[in-house]
Design an enzyme around this catalytic site. Sequence first.
Site, short mmCIF file in Angstrom:
data_model
loop_
_atom_site.label_atom_id
_atom_site.label_comp_id
_atom_site.label_asym_id
_atom_site.label_seq_id
_atom_site.Cartn_x
_atom_site.Cartn_y
_atom_site.Cartn_z
N LYS A 178 0.88 -1.18 0.00
CA LYS A 178 0.00 0.00 0.00
C LYS A 178 0.91 1.22 0.00
O LYS A 178 1.44 1.61 1.04
CB LYS A 178 -0.88 -0.02 1.27
N GLU A 254 9.50 1.24 10.88
CA GLU A 254 10.52 2.29 10.74
C GLU A 254 9.76 3.61 10.82
O GLU A 254 9.02 3.95 9.89
CB GLU A 254 11.28 2.11 9.43
N CYS A 288 13.54 10.66 6.73
CA CYS A 288 13.43 10.37 8.15
C CYS A 288 14.75 10.57 8.88
O CYS A 288 14.78 10.83 10.07
CB CYS A 288 12.95 8.94 8.35
N GLU A 390 8.77 16.29 15.60
CA GLU A 390 9.23 16.07 14.23
C GLU A 390 8.48 17.01 13.28
O GLU A 390 7.25 17.01 13.26
CB GLU A 390 8.98 14.61 13.80
#
Length: 492
Positions: A178, A254, A288, A390
């Site tokens: 996906k 992750e 990331c 973040e």
Amino acid sequence: MSTDTIRNFIGGEYVEGGMPFENVNPVDGSVVSKVLEADKSLVEEAVAAARRALEGPWGLYTAVQRAEVMRRIAARIEERAGDLLAAEIADTGKPLALARDLDVSRASQNFRAFADQIASAGTESFLTEFPDGRRALNYALRKPLGVVAVIVPWNLPLLLLTWKVAPAIACGNTVVVKPSEETPSSAALLGEIMAEAGLPDGVYNVVQGFGPGSAGEFLTTAEGIDGITFTGESGTGSAIMRAAAPWVRPVSFELGGKNAALVFADADLEKAIAGLTRSIFTNSGQVCLCTERVYIQRPIFDEVVAGLAEQAKALRMGNPYDEATTTGPLISQKHRSKVFSYFAKAEAEGGLAVVGGGVPQMPAGLEGGSWIEPTLWTGLSHDSTPMREEIFGPVAGLVPFDTEEEAVRLANDTPYGLAASVWTGDLERGHRVGGRMRAGISWVNTWYTRDLRSPFGGVGLSGIGREGGLNSFHFYTEPTNVCVALSNEEVL
Ligand code: NAD
């Protein structure tokens, strides 16, 4: 594959069905394609196709045969690099050189690296010996996990997808992928490439759509999923974990980061500033592993701030196909609003934008894109909101420190733990401080240098488990320990 309508890829073919949604180019806001969102029944069809493939001839392929198919996939990716580049650039707006050197080249590398590894992978075996001389031989058979759900984000669509699909199929699994609703194209195109390379139908399936109440949630809760590998936000990781809890499905996550860089006064400043610039601004900060917190030893603080500001000013936003362009837009207007909201928060909490801090004036034709200025703040405290959450944009806070001990404490004081970098001229310090980082990966005088055999993942809110090399093989297989008595008398 039609470029104007992206269909779901199930059992080796593109299938009709699903409600259309728009895929928008973030460079100018134009609609790239219509995407057919998979409903629950299409997701179930994809899982059933993956199950059939697992139980069909694919299940009998040897590791060497799987490696051969994977090498053909890698070659086909290289042959069709132009199509993949176009797909990746239309979806993300990233500059051509970045899409070519990072996304597309890593996609073929992912298949080659895991093909080489699986072709030579062994299994551990050992003798169990008792004082009276009886012995038993133990070995572990590693069998595929089964049908694996692969859910990935939009920032490095093809790289992150193949990073999971390659080891999964190397181990004999089948997958239902996906991709992000923001970047449907390369995963869809890969279906065609897999078929051209001779991967049996149903080993690789793609369902398109969103997360909650859509293809993502339908996939994680579908009957017949044996494991979930996911890359994305930490909050989404917890939602997936909760959704998959009734089946106790194995997960590999992750997730997000709030990565720190530590710059010591003994560092080679020219190299450190160049490395930090890459680590803050690559892919407009939408990696990331990007740095969002820079701790700089006080005697060199002003010099490093000035050097970083100069480098940031030299970045060029624009058409991704223009060779002078270094920096693309953010992925969407929604994401730009999120990043932009931190500009006000930074100002309210004492931050001073030494460079950037706004929305750029873009030339005619690009005004509809989701552009934002590369931004660096001084004056923020370590505890301020932009230093803790973040942001996932081309931004970083620059904060001074005095001692090594303080630097380590500040870097590790975060609920995340994905990556860190240490910049120093003293290698002994590099090893010492690098090893003390509470992070899945810790670089010394470098950033984003990756060896695909090494463990990759994060601690805390940054993830569960590790992938890379044998770590991937451990996640994508289930071991059965076979214990064989080697004496005629009964053992135990
Ligand atoms: P996201 O979590 O919003 O979405 C990721 C994927 O999950 C998308 O395909 C999305 O449709 C799907 N999804 C969302 N909610 C879901 C649900 N409830 N059930 C099932 N699927 C669901 O993340 P994003 O905004 O696409 O990506 C940015 C994030 O990814 C950042 O936090 C970044 O740090 C992280 N990231 C981590 C790594 C890593 O290796 N640790 C790499 C890249 C990006």
